[in-house]
Design an enzyme around this catalytic site. Structure first.
Site, short mmCIF file in Angstrom:
data_model
loop_
_atom_site.label_atom_id
_atom_site.label_comp_id
_atom_site.label_asym_id
_atom_site.label_seq_id
_atom_site.Cartn_x
_atom_site.Cartn_y
_atom_site.Cartn_z
N ASP A 63 1.15 -1.44 0.05
CA ASP A 63 -0.12 -0.04 -0.10
C ASP A 63 0.65 1.69 0.16
O ASP A 63 2.29 1.15 0.29
CB ASP A 63 -1.00 0.02 1.05
CG ASP A 63 -0.38 -0.57 2.38
OD1 ASP A 63 0.87 -0.46 2.76
OD2 ASP A 63 -1.46 -1.06 3.27
N ASN A 132 -7.98 -2.70 14.06
CA ASN A 132 -9.16 -3.04 13.93
C ASN A 132 -9.52 -4.29 12.96
O ASN A 132 -9.93 -4.20 11.89
CB ASN A 132 -9.72 -1.81 13.04
CG ASN A 132 -9.64 -1.75 11.98
OD1 ASN A 132 -8.34 -2.49 11.38
ND2 ASN A 132 -9.28 -0.27 11.29
N HIS A 134 -7.75 -4.57 10.02
CA HIS A 134 -6.80 -4.01 8.71
C HIS A 134 -5.76 -5.37 8.47
O HIS A 134 -5.22 -5.22 8.94
CB HIS A 134 -7.04 -2.58 8.27
CG HIS A 134 -5.51 -2.54 8.50
ND1 HIS A 134 -6.12 -0.84 9.47
CD2 HIS A 134 -4.54 -2.56 8.90
CE1 HIS A 134 -4.55 -0.50 9.00
NE2 HIS A 134 -3.94 -1.32 9.57
N GLU A 139 -9.65 -2.11 5.46
CA GLU A 139 -10.44 -1.46 6.24
C GLU A 139 -11.46 -2.72 6.94
O GLU A 139 -11.85 -3.25 5.33
CB GLU A 139 -10.62 -0.14 6.01
CG GLU A 139 -9.63 0.81 6.41
CD GLU A 139 -8.49 0.44 7.80
OE1 GLU A 139 -8.34 0.39 8.03
OE2 GLU A 139 -8.58 1.96 8.14
C1 F6R Z 1 1.62 -1.17 6.06
C2 F6R Z 1 -0.62 -2.59 6.40
C3 F6R Z 1 -0.66 -1.76 7.63
C4 F6R Z 1 0.02 -2.08 8.95
C5 F6R Z 1 -1.02 -2.63 9.93
C6 F6R Z 1 0.25 -2.71 11.72
O1 F6R Z 1 1.88 -1.51 5.54
O2 F6R Z 1 0.01 -2.47 5.16
O3 F6R Z 1 -1.74 -3.56 7.10
O4 F6R Z 1 0.50 -3.43 8.45
O5 F6R Z 1 -1.85 -1.14 9.93
O6 F6R Z 1 0.38 -1.60 11.24
P1 F6R Z 1 1.82 -1.40 12.45
O7 F6R Z 1 3.29 -2.69 12.11
O8 F6R Z 1 2.44 0.07 12.48
O9 F6R Z 1 1.12 -1.42 13.61
#
Ligand code: F6R
Length: 256
Positions: A63, A132, A134, A139
């Site tokens: 992403d 959450n 995702h 989401e």
């Molecule tokens: C990032 C991504 C997100 C993160 C998720 C957890 O490329 O795809 O799904 O993996 O938001 O983020 P952290 O590791 O910062 O808790």
């Protein structure tokens, strides 16, 4: 799903690094799907220190924020080059990250899907998980069949990611993300989660019903899904003793 519970993020990262390093050593032209955020930082550092040969490896990131210049410290382009790519011998043309500054976002989303196909598909997709549930930036309530596209972040995710930007209002509201259908086509998925703030999302993903309310729960339908957790992220799992038992009793030939 294979649930691997380790005592801390370091040992859980070590397991994940072994899985990726073995893949690169055995298949030098491997295609990796990569994630950003706090969770994979230690993994990238570990992989750098392993001195692997990345010259034939191709990567596709999950992403990117829409509208952040590449050189912005919080853009995922910047994150990936700073934390991994500039320290390894990967070729620039083998790196793929969605272009959040493209004029025609839906066109580049389609192109991204075609590029993944043209590369032969993703061998291992690395994932973190949002508090959450995702994965990528899919989401809750995202279509479980979705493809690479634009998404609007939830307020929860903007709040969670405010720590990177200093101010919640500076977190971009829109992103490009691989879809859940895209992620599910990877031949193997490797999800990492550390810390108590991930414990609820993890238990919902692993032991709850498959539901768009927790997009990571779709991994229950993936034939090769590995989940590396530290004790805190695993703390709500009802069947944690069983997962430890399975891991401790793995036949040597089965590998991780
Ligand atoms: C990032 C991504 C997100 C993160 C998720 C957890 O490329 O795809 O799904 O993996 O938001 O983020 P952290 O590791 O910062 O808790």
């Amino acid at each position: 799903m294979e649930i691997i519970i380790q005592s801390n993020p370091q040992t859980a990262t070590h397991v994940a690094a072994q899985i990726i390093a073995r893949q690169i050593r055995n298949y030098p032209s491997t295609v990796l799907g990569l994630a950003t955020g706090s969770t994979p930082l230690m993994l990238y550092q570990t992989l750098i220190e392993m001195n692997l040969d990345w010259s034939e490896v191709k990567t596709f990131n999950l992403d990117e924020y829409i509208g952040l210049p590449f050189e912005h410290p919080q853009s995922y382009h910047h994150f990936m080059w700073e934390n991994l790519f500039r320290h390894i011998n990967i070729r620039e043309q083998n790196v793929h990250i969605p272009d959040g500054n493209a004029e025609d976002i839906s066109q580049i989303c389609q192109q991204y899907e075609q590029l993944i196909k043209a590369a032969g598909g993703i061998d291992i997709q690395l994932l973190g998980i949002g508090s959450n549930g995702h994965v990528g930036f899919n989401e809750p309530t995202s279509s479980l069949a979705s493809r690479t596209r634009i998404k609007t972040l939830t307020q929860q995710t903007c709040h969670d990611n405010a720590r990177f930007f200093g101010n919640e209002n500076d977190v971009p509201r829109h992103v490009i993300t691989m879809g859940i259908g895209t992620i599910m086509e990877a031949r193997e998925v490797l999800m990492l989660a550390f810390g108590t703030n991930k414990a609820q999302a993890v238990v919902d993903a692993v032991e709850g019903p498959v539901s768009a309310m927790n997009p990571a729960s779709i991994l229950q339908m993936h034939p090769v899904a590995k989940v590396c957790l530290d004790e805190s992220a695993a703390s709500f799992l009802e069947k944690s003793e069983y997962y430890r038992w399975v891991y401790d009793n793995k036949p040597a030939w089965q590998e991780i």
